[in-house]
Design a protein around this motif. Structure first.
Motif, mmCIF file in Angstrom:
data_model
loop_
_atom_site.group_PDB
_atom_site.id
_atom_site.type_symbol
_atom_site.label_atom_id
_atom_site.label_comp_id
_atom_site.label_asym_id
_atom_site.label_seq_id
_atom_site.Cartn_x
_atom_site.Cartn_y
_atom_site.Cartn_z
ATOM 1 N N LEU B 339 -15.788 -2.182 -12.378
ATOM 2 C CA LEU B 339 -15.816 -2.731 -10.914
ATOM 3 C C LEU B 339 -14.463 -2.529 -10.421
ATOM 4 O O LEU B 339 -14.547 -2.494 -9.074
ATOM 5 N N LEU B 340 -13.896 -3.260 -11.067
ATOM 6 C CA LEU B 340 -12.438 -3.493 -10.608
ATOM 7 C C LEU B 340 -11.731 -2.091 -10.097
ATOM 8 O O LEU B 340 -10.907 -1.913 -9.030
ATOM 9 N N VAL B 341 -11.991 -1.018 -10.969
ATOM 10 C CA VAL B 341 -11.457 0.246 -10.493
ATOM 11 C C VAL B 341 -12.283 0.813 -9.150
ATOM 12 O O VAL B 341 -11.532 1.295 -8.454
ATOM 13 N N PHE B 342 -13.704 0.537 -9.310
ATOM 14 C CA PHE B 342 -14.010 0.971 -8.097
ATOM 15 C C PHE B 342 -13.572 0.224 -6.903
ATOM 16 O O PHE B 342 -13.593 0.937 -5.775
ATOM 17 N N GLN B 343 -13.553 -1.124 -7.089
ATOM 18 C CA GLN B 343 -12.975 -1.777 -5.890
ATOM 19 C C GLN B 343 -11.417 -1.246 -5.435
ATOM 20 O O GLN B 343 -10.906 -1.111 -4.244
ATOM 21 N N PHE B 344 -10.796 -0.880 -6.554
ATOM 22 C CA PHE B 344 -9.383 -0.296 -6.392
ATOM 23 C C PHE B 344 -9.514 0.760 -5.218
ATOM 24 O O PHE B 344 -8.778 0.848 -4.543
ATOM 25 N N VAL B 345 -10.342 1.755 -5.804
ATOM 26 C CA VAL B 345 -10.606 3.010 -4.905
ATOM 27 C C VAL B 345 -11.286 2.916 -3.726
ATOM 28 O O VAL B 345 -10.460 3.356 -2.614
ATOM 29 N N VAL B 346 -12.110 2.019 -3.386
ATOM 30 C CA VAL B 346 -12.533 1.687 -2.460
ATOM 31 C C VAL B 346 -11.805 0.848 -1.368
ATOM 32 O O VAL B 346 -11.550 1.168 -0.118
ATOM 33 N N ASN B 347 -10.848 -0.103 -1.993
ATOM 34 C CA ASN B 347 -9.901 -0.721 -1.070
ATOM 35 C C ASN B 347 -9.109 0.296 -0.559
ATOM 36 O O ASN B 347 -8.243 -0.244 0.567
ATOM 37 N N LEU B 348 -8.472 1.033 -1.160
ATOM 38 C CA LEU B 348 -7.417 2.087 -0.770
ATOM 39 C C LEU B 348 -8.166 2.922 0.148
ATOM 40 O O LEU B 348 -6.822 3.819 0.572
ATOM 41 N N LEU B 349 -9.179 3.382 0.075
ATOM 42 C CA LEU B 349 -9.721 4.335 1.125
ATOM 43 C C LEU B 349 -9.343 3.884 2.505
ATOM 44 O O LEU B 349 -9.682 3.007 3.021
ATOM 45 N N PRO B 350 -8.530 4.721 3.329
ATOM 46 C CA PRO B 350 -8.155 4.174 4.463
ATOM 47 C C PRO B 350 -9.286 4.301 5.615
ATOM 48 O O PRO B 350 -9.300 3.939 6.783
ATOM 49 N N ILE B 351 -10.260 4.983 5.079
ATOM 50 C CA ILE B 351 -11.384 4.797 6.209
ATOM 51 C C ILE B 351 -12.216 3.870 6.409
ATOM 52 O O ILE B 351 -12.505 3.408 7.574
ATOM 53 N N LEU B 352 -12.420 2.882 5.252
ATOM 54 C CA LEU B 352 -12.982 1.507 5.535
ATOM 55 C C LEU B 352 -11.950 0.672 5.808
ATOM 56 O O LEU B 352 -10.840 0.611 5.596
ATOM 57 N N GLU B 353 -12.298 -0.350 6.838
ATOM 58 C CA GLU B 353 -11.298 -1.450 7.353
ATOM 59 C C GLU B 353 -10.975 -2.356 6.028
ATOM 60 O O GLU B 353 -11.228 -3.479 6.301
ATOM 61 N N LEU B 354 -10.590 -1.757 5.038
ATOM 62 C CA LEU B 354 -10.068 -2.545 4.157
ATOM 63 C C LEU B 354 -8.179 -2.403 3.830
ATOM 64 O O LEU B 354 -7.922 -1.969 4.826
ATOM 65 N N ASP B 355 -7.834 -2.770 2.542
ATOM 66 C CA ASP B 355 -6.489 -2.546 2.529
ATOM 67 C C ASP B 355 -5.796 -1.379 2.770
ATOM 68 O O ASP B 355 -4.866 -1.374 3.596
ATOM 69 N N GLY B 356 -6.459 -0.355 2.350
ATOM 70 C CA GLY B 356 -5.994 0.954 2.472
ATOM 71 C C GLY B 356 -5.717 1.300 4.122
ATOM 72 O O GLY B 356 -4.838 1.785 4.712
ATOM 73 N N TYR B 357 -6.839 0.661 4.809
ATOM 74 C CA TYR B 357 -6.701 1.057 6.346
ATOM 75 C C TYR B 357 -5.511 0.289 7.001
ATOM 76 O O TYR B 357 -4.799 0.763 7.395
#
Lengths: 71, 748
Positions: B339-357
């Motif tokens: 779950l944490l790895v999944f979140q790490f990847v998803v959060n760093l995806l710049p497309i979603l308005e998360l941390d990566g963005y």
């Protein structure tokens, strides 16, 4: 009495300033009938008319004006 | 990346050195003084409401950060540390705003600030000043945060809307902000001092990132192991999903803790710290708004701290899963790591308005990147492609980001459907089999995950319906307005309404009722009660006397029936349509209010009748129908002449016909011989009217003379309106020329 804006027959008077207003130019504005504190809760409460008639010309101020001179 | 670290300072007014001037005012307006022992309350209120005399006095401990964007443009962030119950309020200012703000020293009024700014910088920024003071006031920069009573009432009122209510409840199901504490610095500070600081040293950061990457590799190896199952626990999907949900909540809290420690590391404040129910499970969160006072590189680090905190914990879980694969702890640790790895990847995806963005936005210094790119892809990009126009680098970037965002959204939707079919569907079936509790749980899950979407769709449908209704109403209002304008125009041509102000005519027009008649239909019959006034919009009608003879035609633009209404009498004639006719009628009530009760109009109607009767009595107008007389009468202009004043001289061009209403006049031939004296009811000058000849005699007032004059141009227009040629009219009335009024007058 005539509408303040179009000078046609007024159907109501602005709750805030008394200007006449016709149906077309009448707007709605909340109006505070009474402010009170409840017996059990110390939160200020208001009896309100949601859609009192407002002429759209006057500007009811939502914040009180300081009057320290009257203290 | 070019970078400028912020200069953070207290933004209190600059001292002048004069203690009297430097003493800030405790109130925003000068205190009023008594005059002759009394205070004039109205004067005080007048002053308080006068924006120009308002003295904007920012709080002394306002924090200020002067920052620079990637392109070099400056901006300033102000922080009111007392705002929002101590959590702080922030305001972003442009350089022009800053110039005005710096003049708010607690001594100058708004007027003085504007003048000072004009003298210093050459711009009169009244609107900017109004906006700035309004924002500063609303965010409590001048002290007390103003209670925006009516805005709050409106908000409360809007919340009564059933759709809004449902939306609020459903939102609470997946995100319920249970409790929050302003200024959570104490807790964060303690954690940071104990061990958190280590993560922000070079060695500590390197070690943690290294450990995180090692854990990532370890987790990847474990995914190939048949021992670990991601979704099930002891073969149960329900248990597996429940554990995953709990782990999800924990992982969010870990993620937020990472952000909080980074914020503390850069000396900023955790604005708020709270507990919320996220998808029905509790989790902690932090508010990082205070980082808007930090530099872009600091914000990037804070954004990255959350996902990396998750990655480090994931690495720890991966180690446990690798060491104890067959135990419950090992199984749960694998799920947590996944779950944490999944979140790490998803959060760093710049497309979603998360941390990566946010990292991307701060690194590129491109605020509102997602909104701008989506707007560009939806509109401008297609137009550019069609026109084969050249693209700038920024536009290419926006198009790439927007396009990628759309692709990812579609892929996410497809993935969700796949997961539903392969995993969640099975879990739902398992829940249904579990009995009422399972069904309740399923309903709750559906409410949490599908409810907000359903409400959003319903809200969108309602908004569309409202827009459609508003557009239809606007279209209807436009048509009605055009109709009223047309009616007003027609009413303005009605003789007795001439001169009535336009708004009153419009009001009258709004009361007109459309009535349509076929040819040969009777509008009203002689002897009927007069209950309305009519205006002809189209079609022709004829007026029939009691004996059955036709005595006039009524044409479009004319009105009839007003006399019966005015005098409360019955109709004196029958009116019948000659062709398809549209009439606008005004009922008695409205007529009385708008016409009868206005004495000048009533007098005009009666004067018009009196004029008609006078005209009918004149030989020149003998043979004209009442309708023709009615058309003629209002065109008579009243002229007054003093005794001895000449009405016209012999030899002058003749363009008017006169009827004496009051007084007497003498007619004199060019050789000076008086011919005769004219009195009330006499008329002169008809030759000019009929043939346009010059005057053959001089007419002079003997005593105060009042005449009704008819211009030749009006006369010709009347003849045209009647449908008769001027020649026919001349023939019809010519027998009076030189006979009816006496030779001398006829020659005049």
């Amino acid at each position: 009495m005539d509408c303040w804006i179009c000078e046609r027959t007024a159907l109501g008077a602005c709750r805030f300033c008394g200007r006449g207003t016709c149906r077309e130019h009448a707007k709605n504005h909340p109006f505070v009938l009474q402010l009170f504190r409840g017996n059990r809760h110390d939160v200020l409460r208001a009896l309100v008319v949601d859609d009192a008639i407002h002429c759209g010309v006057c500007r009811p101020r939502g914040e009180p004006v300081q009057m320290p001179e009257l203290e | 990346m070019s970078e400028t670290f912020p200069s953070v300072s207290q933004a209190n007014p600059r001292p002048t050195g004069d203690p009297a001037l430097d003493a800030p005012r405790s109130e925003s307006y000068p205190r009023a003084r008594k005059r002759r022992g009394y205070l004039n309350v109205w004067d005080i209120i007048q002053t308080r409401l006068d924006y120009a005399s308002f003295v904007p006095t920012p709080l002394p401990d306002i924090e200020r950060a002067d920052l620079r964007r990637r392109d070099g443009t400056r901006y300033t962030i102000l922080k009111n540390p007392h705002g929002d119950n101590g959590a702080g309020r922030y305001l972003r200012l442009d350089p022009s705003d800053v110039q005005l703000y710096e003049l708010m020293d607690g001594r100058r009024t708004v007027q003085e600030i504007l003048v000072e700014h004009l003298e210093r910088n050459g711009g009169f920024l009244l609107e900017r000043m109004a906006r700035l003071t309004s924002e500063l006031r609303a965010n409590g920069f001048f002290g007390e945060e103003t209670p925006l009573l009516y805005e709050k009432l409106r908000l409360l009122s809007a919340q009564r809307n059933p759709l809004n209510k449902a939306s609020i409840w459903l939102r609470r199901l997946f995100l319920w902000d249970i409790a929050r504490w302003s200024n959570a610095d104490g807790t964060v500070d303690r954690v940071y001092r104990i061990f958190g600081w280590l993560a922000f040293t070079r060695l500590g950061a390197a070690a943690l990132v290294g450990f995180g990457l090692y854990g990532l590799v370890l987790w990847f190896q474990e995914t190939t192991s048949p021992v670990h199952q991601l979704v099930t626990l002891n073969g149960s999907y329900v248990q597996g999903l429940l554990v995953l949900t709990v782990l999800q909540v924990l992982s969010i809290s870990i993620h937020e803790a990472g952000h909080a420690l980074a914020i503390r590391h850069f000396g900023r404040h955790v604005r708020r710290f709270g507990v919320a129910m996220y998808y029905l499970f509790p989790c902690f969160y932090v508010d990082s708004t205070d980082m808007s006072m930090g530099s872009r590189s600091q914000r990037v680090v804070v954004s990255l701290a959350g996902p990396f905190a998750g990655l480090i914990v994931a690495a720890g879980c991966a180690v446990v899963a690798e060491r104890a694969p067959d135990t419950l702890a090992g199984t749960i640790a694998f799920k947590g790591a996944s779950l944490l790895v999944f979140q790490f990847v998803v959060n760093l995806l710049p497309i979603l308005e998360l941390d990566g963005y946010h990292v991307l936005v701060d690194a590129l210094d491109a605020p509102l990147l997602r909104q701008r790119s989506m707007a560009f892809v939806r509109g401008q990009a297609f137009r550019k492609l069609r026109r084969r126009a050249r693209w700038t680098a920024a536009e290419v970037g926006l198009a790439l980001f927007g396009g990628f965002a759309i692709v990812v959204s579609i892929a996410t939707l497809a993935l969700s459907l796949l997961i539903w079919r392969t995993r969640i569907g099975i879990a739902a079936a398992e829940l249904l089999r579990a009995g009422p509790v399972g069904v309740l749980l399923l309903v709750l899950i559906l409410l949490v995950f599908v409810g907000p979407l359903a409400v959003a769709l319903a809200a969108r449908a309602v908004a569309w319906a409202k827009t459609a209704r508003r557009l239809a109403a606007a279209r209807g209002a436009r048509v009605a307005r055009r109709e009223i304008e047309e009616r007003t125009e027609l009413l303005s041509r009605v003789r007795f309404l001439a001169g009535l102000p336009r708004p009153e005519l419009a009001a009258l027009a709004s009361h007109l009722v459309v009535e349509k008649f076929d040819p040969g239909q009777i509008v009203f019959a002689v002897g009927a009660a007069g209950d309305r006034f009519y205006l002809v919009r189209s079609g022709r009608l004829r007026a029939i006397a009691e004996d059955g003879s036709e005595f006039g035609r009524i044409i479009p633009g004319e009105g009839f029936g007003e006399l019966a209404l005015l005098d409360h009498t019955v109709r004196s004639a029958t009116v019948e349509t000659l062709e398809p006719t549209e009439l606008w009628s005004l009922r008695r009530g409205h007529f009385n209010r708008w016409v009868k009760d206005r004495f000048e109009i009533a007098a005009r109607i009666r004067a018009s009748r009196s004029d008609r009767e006078t005209l009918a009595g004149l030989p020149f107008f003998k043979g004209l129908s009442p309708q023709e007389l009615a058309r003629t009468a209002p065109r008579l202009r009243t002229l007054r002449f003093a005794p001895g004043q000449t009405v016209f001289y012999a030899g002058e061009p003749g363009d008017r016909y006169y009827v004496i209403r009051e007084g007497r006049a003498t007619v004199t031939l060019p050789d000076g011989r008086p011919v005769r004296t004219l009195g009330p009811g006499d008329a002169f000058g008809e030759l000019a009217l009929l043939f346009g000849r010059p005057r053959s005699a001089t007419v002079t007032a003997v005593e105060p003379l009042v005449v009704a004059a008819l211009e030749r141009i009006d006369f010709v227009a009347l003849v045209r309106a009647s449908g008769e040629t001027t020649r026919d009219f001349q023939l019809r009335t010519g027998h009076y020329v030189g006979a009816g009024l006496g030779g001398a007058v006829a020659e005049a």
